[in-house]
Design an enzyme around this catalytic site. Structure first.
Site, PDB file in Angstrom:
ATOM      1  N   GLU A  72       2.219 -29.114  30.341  1.00 18.04           N
ATOM      2  CA  GLU A  72       2.436 -28.822  31.572  1.00 18.04           C
ATOM      3  C   GLU A  72       3.650 -27.512  31.347  1.00 18.04           C
ATOM      4  O   GLU A  72       3.371 -26.435  32.039  1.00 18.04           O
ATOM      5  CB  GLU A  72       3.056 -29.743  32.672  1.00 18.04           C
ATOM      6  CG  GLU A  72       3.271 -29.037  33.532  1.00 18.04           C
ATOM      7  CD  GLU A  72       4.421 -30.021  34.642  1.00 18.04           C
ATOM      8  OE1 GLU A  72       4.644 -29.623  35.677  1.00 18.04           O
ATOM      9  OE2 GLU A  72       4.298 -31.445  34.385  1.00 18.04           O
ATOM     10  N   ASP A  73       4.753 -27.737  30.495  1.00 19.48           N
ATOM     11  CA  ASP A  73       5.631 -26.956  30.533  1.00 19.48           C
ATOM     12  C   ASP A  73       5.782 -26.040  29.062  1.00 19.48           C
ATOM     13  O   ASP A  73       6.908 -25.496  28.925  1.00 19.48           O
ATOM     14  CB  ASP A  73       7.008 -27.775  30.670  1.00 19.48           C
ATOM     15  CG  ASP A  73       7.190 -28.400  31.954  1.00 19.48           C
ATOM     16  OD1 ASP A  73       6.485 -27.827  33.162  1.00 19.48           O
ATOM     17  OD2 ASP A  73       7.910 -29.254  32.291  1.00 19.48           O
TER      18      ASP A  73
END
Length: 703
Positions: free
Chosen positions: A75-76
Site C-alpha cells: 500500500e505505502d
C-alpha cells in the site's frame, strides 16, 4: 519495543530457521519504508514491528509474523505483491494483500470506500483467517498511538473500532485484543466517562483488597478440602464492560464496581461441575443467574460455567469455572488454532465454524457497500438466544430474533418459502420473538414468497439481506413488465405497435440513453425514470413528421391497472383511490406510477407537469383490498367506539387503524383507516354507519 526484543520473544517458541526468515522480512520492510515517518515522528517501520509484537504475544506462526511486518509495503511503498511472493512465498503475499487497503480504486464517497475495503478484507479472511489477526493487531497499535491524530479523526477511528473491529475480535474469541480495543475506543470517544470509571475502579480495587483476599482463601480451602487441584484468581473488571452494563441495566457506577469477580481454572470438564457444586455449597447462589456455556458454547467458541453468589454481607460474587484449554481459547480464541505447535494435531472444528460465519457474510445477496456494512454490523454482536430444531440441533440467534430469522438461519430457501411456525409444538405468528430453550419448527409451502413486512421485524443480517434481495428482484421484474405495457400504450397513440419496432431500433434507443438493453429501457420506464411518450417518439421510423402527432395519450387508450403490480404501482396516501374511482397516474422517478383520484387536491400542483401524467383506468375483477379513510362524527357517549367498530365488522370490512380527535364535550371525530374492495363495498359500509343513532356525519377523507 524494537526488533531485538521481538526476535528474542520469537526465539522462545519458534525454531531458529523461522526466526531468521522473520529477521530477513524486517530488513526488507525497513528498506522499503526507508525515509517514511508516522504522524508521531518515529520511523514508519516501528509500526509493523509493534504489530508483530502483539501477534508474537499470541504465539502466532512465522508467516503471520512476516505478514505483520510487511503488511503496509504494498500500500505505502513501490513493492509489488509478486516481489513478496518470490522472496517470502505465496502464503505471505496473500496475507499481505488481504490486509492492504483499496487506495487505487475510485469510489463515490468515503463511506463506500471503507465498506469496499472491508468487503475485500472479508474475502481475504475466507481464504485465510490469519488476515483478520494481522488487521486486528494493526488496529490495536493504531489505537495505542491515536493521540497524534486530530480530535475529529480520533473519534471517527474510535467509533469504527467499537462498531466493527472489537466485535470481530469478540466473535473470533480473541478476548485480549477485544478488551484492549474496547477500552482504547471508549477512552478516545468519551474521555471524561473513561476517566470517571477508571478512577472508580482503582478506588474500588484498593477498598476491596482485603475482602477479595478473604473470598479467594475460602475458595482455595474448599478446593483443597475436596482434593481438587486448580487455581483461583480475582478477575479484573473490564472498564468498557462496566460502561456497557451501566447503559444496558441503567444502574449507577457504584452498583457495578461493588460486584466481585473470580475465576477458577481446573483440569477437566467433570471437575468444573464438581467445583460448581462446591461454590454453591460455600455461598448461596442467586436464582436465575447460572449459565452453562460448556454444554452450549457461545458462538465464538467460548466455554465456561458462570454463576453469581451471595457473598459475605450479601455482596454479589461472580464466579467463572473452566478448564485450562477453555481458558486458553477464552483469551486467544481463533488465534489458539494458528499458534505455532510442534508435532501437534490441532482441532479444526472451531476454525471451520469461524470460516463458515465469514463465508455467510461474504455470500450475502448483493446490494450497495453501505447496505453490506450495515448487515455486517447487525451480525457482529454477541448471540443471546439458543433454540433447537425439531431434530435437537442448537441454533444461536441474536436477542429478539423471530421465527423468520430462525427459518433463514436454517436455509435461505426455507426462509423464502415459510408460511407458519410452531414453537414447542404450538402455532405462533412468524413475528414472535424466540426465547432460550424453545424448539422451533418451520412450515413451508412450495409457492410461498417472502412478505415485504418481514423486513420490519427481522434482526439477523442473513434474513434482512435475503428479503431485500427478493424485493429488489421482484421490483425489477414488475418494473420491466409495467414499462413494456406503458411503452406499448404510448406507441398505440402514435399508431404503432411494439412488435413492428425492429430489435435493432430498440437496442439503439437503449444505447442512446446509456442503457445496456431494451429490458433496462423497459425497467426505467416502469420506474418513472424515463417517459414512455418520449421513448416512443425515439422509436418512430426515420422521416416521420412529429408535428402531426398527438401531444398527449388519449383517454380512450388508458392503461388498465389491475391493482396487483405491487412495488412499481403505488396508491397515493393523500386521497386513497379505490376501484371504480376516476383516477390518473403520476410518474414518480424511482417509485413508478403513483395513482391519484381525479378529485385529489394535490393534482393542482402536479398538473404543471403534463408530460408526467398518464391516463389509467381500473382493470375489471380487481382481487385485492385497498385502504380508504373515513371521518365519522359521533355523539360522545360510553362505548361508542366499540359499537362503530362492531358495525364496520358486520360489513366484512377490515379496520387497519383508528384515531380519536376530541372536538368538544358533546361530539367526537373518529378517523378510521379501512380496507375495502371497491366503491360499492365502501358505499355499503357508509350506509350501515349512517343508520346508527350515535353517528352524526360520515365523510370520506380527500386531500
Amino acid at each position: 519495543m524494537g526488533v531485538t526484543q521481538l526476535l528474542n520473544k520469537l526465539e522462545t517458541y519458534l525454531p531458529p530457521t523461522q526466526v531468521d526468515r522473520i529477521r530477513d522480512a524486517y530488513e526488507f520492510g525497513a528498506e522499503a519504508h526507508e525515509g517514511q515517518k508516522r504522524r508521531s515522528g518515529e520511523p514508519y517501520i516501528a509500526h509493523p514491528v509493534a504489530v508483530a509484537h502483539i501477534l508474537a504475544d499470541l504465539r502466532l506462526d512465522a508467516p503471520t509474523i512476516i505478514a505483520a511486518i510487511l503488511h503496509d509495503v504494498i500500500e505505502d511503498t513501490q513493492t509489488a505483491k509478486d516481489e513478496i511472493a518470490e522472496r517470502f512465498g505465496a502464503d505471505v503475499a496473500e496475507l499481505v494483500d488481504g490486509v492492504s487497503k483499496l487506495d487505487h480504486i475510485q469510489f463515490r464517497n468515503r463511506a463506500e470506500a471503507h465498506a469496499e475495503s472491508f468487503r475485500k478484507m472479508l474475502l481475504a479472511m475466507v481464504r485465510d483467517i490469519r488476515v483478520i489477526m494481522v488487521k486486528l493487531a494493526d488496529r490495536t497499535h493504531n489505537m495505542r498511538t491515536l493521540g497524534s491524530m486530530p480530535p475529529a479523526k480520533r473519534r471517527t477511528i474510535a467509533r469504527e473500532t467499537l462498531e466493527i473491529y472489537a466485535p470481530i475480535a469478540n466473535r473470533l474469541g480473541i478476548h485480549s485484543i477485544k478488551s484492549e480495543l474496547e477500552d482504547l475506543g471508549l477512552k478516545a470517544l468519551y474521555p471524561s466517562r473513561h476517566r470517571v470509571i477508571e478512577k472508580a475502579l482503582k478506588r474500588a480495587r484498593g477498598n476491596q483488597k482485603q475482602f477479595v483476599g478473604k473470598i479467594e482463601h475460602n475458595l482455595r480451602a474448599a478446593l483443597q478440602k475436596a482434593g481438587i487441584h486448580g487455581r483461583v484468581e480475582g478477575r479484573e473488571k473490564h472498564l468498557y464492560s462496566v460502561y456497557q452494563k451501566m447503559r444496558r441495566k441503567r444502574v449507577p457506577l457504584s452498583a457495578i464496581v461493588d460486584v466481585f469477580g473470580f475465576r477458577i481454572v481446573v483440569d477437566s470438564i467433570d471437575t468444573c461441575y464438581r467445583v460448581l457444586g462446591l461454590v454453591h455449597g460455600l455461598y448461596r447462589p442467586m436464582p436465575g443467574r447460572f449459565k452453562d456455556y460448556i454444554a452450549i458454547p457461545r458462538i465464538n467458541g467460548y466455554q465456561s460455567l458462570h454463576t453469581t453468589l451471595f457473598g459475605p454481607n450479601s455482596m454479589p460474587i461472580e464466579v467463572q469455572i473452566r478448564t485450562e484449554d477453555m481458558h486458553h481459547i477464552a483469551e486467544s480464541g481463533i488465534a489458539a488454532h494458528w499458534q505455532y505447535k510442534t508435532g501437534e494435531e490441532t482441532d479444526h472444528a472451531y476454525r471451520d465454524r469461524a470460516s463458515e460465519w465469514l463465508q455467510q457474510l461474504v455470500e450475502m445477496p448483493g446490494g450497495s457497500s453501505e447496505e453490506f456494512m450495515e448487515s455486517v454490523k447487525l451480525d457482529l454482536f454477541p448471540d443471546k438466544v439458543y433454540v433447537f430444531t425439531p431434530r435437537g440441533e442448537i441454533r444461536r440467534l441474536p436477542r429478539n430474533a423471530t421465527a423468520v430469522d430462525f427459518a433463514y438461519s436454517v436455509h435461505t430457501d426455507i426462509g423464502n418459502h415459510c408460511v407458519a411456525a410452531k414453537v414447542d409444538r404450538r402455532l405462533v405468528p412468524l413475528r414472535t420473538p424466540l426465547r432460550n430453550g424453545q424448539t422451533v419448527e418451520i412450515i413451508t409451502a412450495k409457492g410461498a414468497t417472502p412478505n415485504p413486512g418481514w423486513a420490519n421485524y427481522v434482526v439477523t443480517a442473513k434474513a434482512r439481506a435475503a428479503i431485500r434481495h427478493y424485493l429488489k428482484s421482484l421490483k425489477h421484474s414488475e418494473a420491466v413488465e409495467l414499462g413494456k405495457r406503458m411503452l406499448t400504450q404510448a406507441l398505440a397513440d402514435l399508431s404503432l405497435t411494439l412488435k413492428k419496432i425492429p430489435e435493432e431500433r430498440l437496442q439503439a434507443a437503449a444505447a442512446e440513453l446509456n442503457l445496456k438493453s431494451p429490458v433496462d429501457l423497459y425497467e426505467k420506464i416502469g420506474l418513472g425514470e424515463r417517459l414512455a411518450a418520449l421513448v416512443a417518439r425515439r422509436l418512430l421510423p426515420p422521416g416521420t413528421d412529429t408535428g402531426k402527432l398527438p401531444q398527449l395519450p388519449s383517454k380512450a387508450g388508458a392503461l388498465a391497472i389491475a391493482g396487483t403490480e405491487g412495488m412499481v404501482v403505488n396508491y397515493a396516501r393523500c386521497c386513497f383511490p379505490i376501484p371504480n374511482d376516476p383516477i390518473m397516474a403520476y410518474l414518480s422517478s424511482g417509485r413508478g406510477m403513483v395513482i391519484h383520484r381525479e378529485a385529489c387536491g394535490n393534482l393542482h400542483s402536479y398538473r404543471k407537469q403534463p408530460e408526467k401524467w398518464l391516463s389509467v383506468t381500473w382493470a375489471p375483477d380487481v382481487d385485492r383490498l385497498f385502504n380508504v379513510e373515513l371521518r365519522i362524527d359521533v355523539n360522545n357517549r360510553m362505548g361508542v367506539l366499540a359499537a362503530i367498530a362492531a358495525n364496520i365488522a358486520m360489513t366484512e370490512t377490515n379496520i387497519e387503524h383508528v384515531g380519536v380527535d376530541e372536538r368538544d364535550g358533546q361530539a367526537t371525530t373518529l378517523v378510521f383507516d379501512l380496507q375495502v374492495r371497491d366503491r360499492k363495498h365502501l358505499a355499503r359500509t357508509i350506509k350501515h354507519l349512517r343508520k346508527m343513532p350515535e353517528v352524526l356525519r360520515v365523510t370520506r377523507v380527500l386531500a
